[in-house]
Design an enzyme around this catalytic site. Structure first.
Site, PDB file in Angstrom:
ATOM      1  N   LYS A  90       6.435 -16.242  42.083  1.00  0.00           N
ATOM      2  CA  LYS A  90       7.013 -14.897  41.978  1.00  0.00           C
ATOM      3  C   LYS A  90       5.917 -13.901  41.603  1.00  0.00           C
ATOM      4  CE  LYS A  90      11.118 -14.475  40.012  1.00  0.00           C
ATOM      5  NZ  LYS A  90      12.137 -14.631  38.951  1.00  0.00           N
TER       6      LYS A  90
HETATM    7  O1  G3P Z   1      14.745 -13.297  37.355  1.00  0.00           O
HETATM    8  C1  G3P Z   1      14.952 -11.948  37.501  1.00  0.00           C
HETATM    9  C2  G3P Z   1      16.353 -11.502  37.335  1.00  0.00           C
HETATM   10  O2  G3P Z   1      17.208 -12.568  37.575  1.00  0.00           O
HETATM   11  C3  G3P Z   1      16.642 -10.822  36.047  1.00  0.00           C
HETATM   12  O3  G3P Z   1      17.972 -10.938  35.693  1.00  0.00           O
HETATM   13  O4  G3P Z   1      19.860 -10.858  34.121  1.00  0.00           O
HETATM   14  O5  G3P Z   1      17.536 -10.319  33.295  1.00  0.00           O
HETATM   15  O6  G3P Z   1      18.738  -8.748  34.785  1.00  0.00           O
HETATM   16  P1  G3P Z   1      18.538 -10.166  34.397  1.00  0.00           P
END
Ligand code: G3P
Length: 230
Positions: A90
């Site tokens: 990533k």
């Molecule tokens: O991995 C990136 C993404 O899934 C972030 O998710 O829940 O932290 O907004 P969140």
């Protein structure tokens, strides 16, 4: 639609894979930090050990300069990329990140463009050779944008251009956001433990089953099932 587990907790990952044929695991530095393990590579190796063969692991670089991102991605590929899983590095879609995506893709390293907050940055990451584009749906909603629409627009633009990249929808807080991805034909989503555990199970079915049993037992006897009758 491919559904991945957006978590680094070993117990949860094991439980999720035991329940459904999920397609892989995604992590980011925040998710890894929540495990409390100060050695992220050790944590990632333990995650790989729990993953079924042929599933995908997405893990993120920390460096912010292009050359460092490339070196870090190569190191991660060296350590994690030789096993039974498919590794995706990533790389956040910053100016330096886009350059790194281009370099890494030319080297044959699979890249997931992450921290996607707009259609054009995602499109440029696809043009640079990223395999996956991860728009942060709920974080966009929180900022006052329409995260679902942005994810769908990325999907439409990338398909129209004929790029190889697929949308990997990320950052979800509810089932509706994920259903919207499925209806739009988006190929993959990664979902955190909380919304993931609610995708198929919400407790209402359990209540319905309790009522069925109560009614049946009232008529046929306590503890009885169809096995007791011929
Ligand atoms: O991995 C990136 C993404 O899934 C972030 O998710 O829940 O932290 O907004 P969140």
């Amino acid at each position: 639609m491919r559904i991945l587990i957006d978590d680094a907790d070993l117990t949860k990952i094991e439980q999720f894979f035991d329940m459904y044929p999920y397609d892989g695991v995604t992590t980011n530095p925040t998710i890894l930090s929540k495990t409390g393990n100060p050695d992220p590579m050790d944590q990632l190796k333990k995650i790989v050990a729990l993953m079924p063969e042929g599933t995908d692991l997405h893990a993120q670089v920390l460096s912010t300069e292009t050359d460092d991102m490339v070196k870090e991605a190569e190191h991660m590929t060296e350590v994690l990329g030789k096993g039974k899983i498919n590794l995706y590095i990533k790389v956040p879609v910053t100016a330096n990140g886009l350059k790194a995506i281009s370099i890494l893709s030319k080297k044959g390293i699979n890249v997931t463009a992450t921290a996607v907050y707009g259609v054009m940055p995602a499109f440029m990451a696809a043009k640079a050779g990223a395999k996956y584009l991860a728009p942060y749906v709920n974080r966009l909603d929180v900022l006052g944008y329409d995260g679902v629409k942005i994810a769908i627009d990325i999907h439409t633009a990338v398909k129209a251009a004929g790029y190889e990249a697929e949308v990997l929808g990320a950052s979800f807080k509810n089932s509706q956001q994920i259903l919207d991805m499925a209806k739009a034909g988006i190929g993959s989503v990664t979902v955190g433990s909380e919304p993931l555990s609610k995708l198929a199970y919400n407790g209402i079915a359990e209540d319905a089953v309790k009522a069925f049993i109560q009614d049946f037992e009232g008529c046929c006897g306590e503890g009885k099932t169809m096995l007791d009758f011929e």
